[in-house]
Scaffold this motif. Sequence first.
Motif, short mmCIF file in Angstrom:
data_model
loop_
_atom_site.label_atom_id
_atom_site.label_comp_id
_atom_site.label_asym_id
_atom_site.label_seq_id
_atom_site.Cartn_x
_atom_site.Cartn_y
_atom_site.Cartn_z
N ALA A 35 16.50 70.78 32.56
CA ALA A 35 15.20 70.49 33.14
C ALA A 35 15.37 69.40 34.18
O ALA A 35 15.81 68.30 33.85
CB ALA A 35 14.22 70.06 32.06
N LEU A 76 13.59 74.28 36.03
CA LEU A 76 14.75 74.66 35.23
C LEU A 76 15.86 75.19 36.13
O LEU A 76 15.61 76.00 37.02
CB LEU A 76 14.36 75.74 34.22
CG LEU A 76 13.30 75.38 33.19
CD1 LEU A 76 13.00 76.57 32.31
CD2 LEU A 76 13.73 74.19 32.37
N LEU A 114 13.01 71.41 25.19
CA LEU A 114 13.14 70.39 26.23
C LEU A 114 12.16 69.23 26.05
O LEU A 114 12.22 68.26 26.78
CB LEU A 114 12.97 71.02 27.62
CG LEU A 114 14.08 71.98 28.03
CD1 LEU A 114 13.68 72.75 29.26
CD2 LEU A 114 15.37 71.22 28.25
N ARG A 160 9.04 68.99 26.77
CA ARG A 160 8.16 68.80 27.92
C ARG A 160 7.51 70.13 28.25
O ARG A 160 8.04 71.19 27.89
CB ARG A 160 8.94 68.28 29.12
CG ARG A 160 9.93 69.27 29.66
CD ARG A 160 10.57 68.79 30.92
NE ARG A 160 10.22 69.73 31.98
CZ ARG A 160 10.67 69.65 33.20
NH1 ARG A 160 11.44 68.67 33.54
NH2 ARG A 160 10.35 70.54 34.09
N VAL A 213 6.73 73.42 30.02
CA VAL A 213 7.45 74.31 30.94
C VAL A 213 6.55 75.50 31.20
O VAL A 213 6.23 76.26 30.29
CB VAL A 213 8.79 74.79 30.32
CG1 VAL A 213 9.47 75.79 31.23
CG2 VAL A 213 9.70 73.61 30.03
N GLU A 244 8.03 79.51 35.19
CA GLU A 244 9.33 78.84 35.39
C GLU A 244 10.36 79.39 34.40
O GLU A 244 11.50 79.67 34.76
CB GLU A 244 9.17 77.33 35.22
CG GLU A 244 10.42 76.55 35.46
CD GLU A 244 10.89 76.55 36.90
OE1 GLU A 244 12.06 76.24 37.12
OE2 GLU A 244 10.11 76.89 37.80
#
Length: 87
Positions: free
Chosen positions: A21, A26, A61, A63, A65, A69
């Motif tokens: 990331a 990505l 990750l 976070r 996304v 993406e």
Amino acid sequence: MRRCIACMESRPKAELLRIVATEDGLVRDDTGKAKGRGVYLCPRRECLALAQKKNVFARALRRPVPKEEAARILAEIAGELDEKEED
């Protein structure tokens, strides 16, 4: 050994794809040394489909996304798998 975020199987690092990331989204990390939080994914169609279905990138990750993406990077990897199968 690293664990695939889709199937949760542990495999040697060299057998897995690393996705990182970055501020730009990505990206695939072929060197294994890119800065940023990274996750590992088996280079198999089953794992690509499972990763998209479960939306595992956001959780792994830690976070948000966007689905677009995640779909983009998975499509990119699927295209590379297609090219390898044709060879």
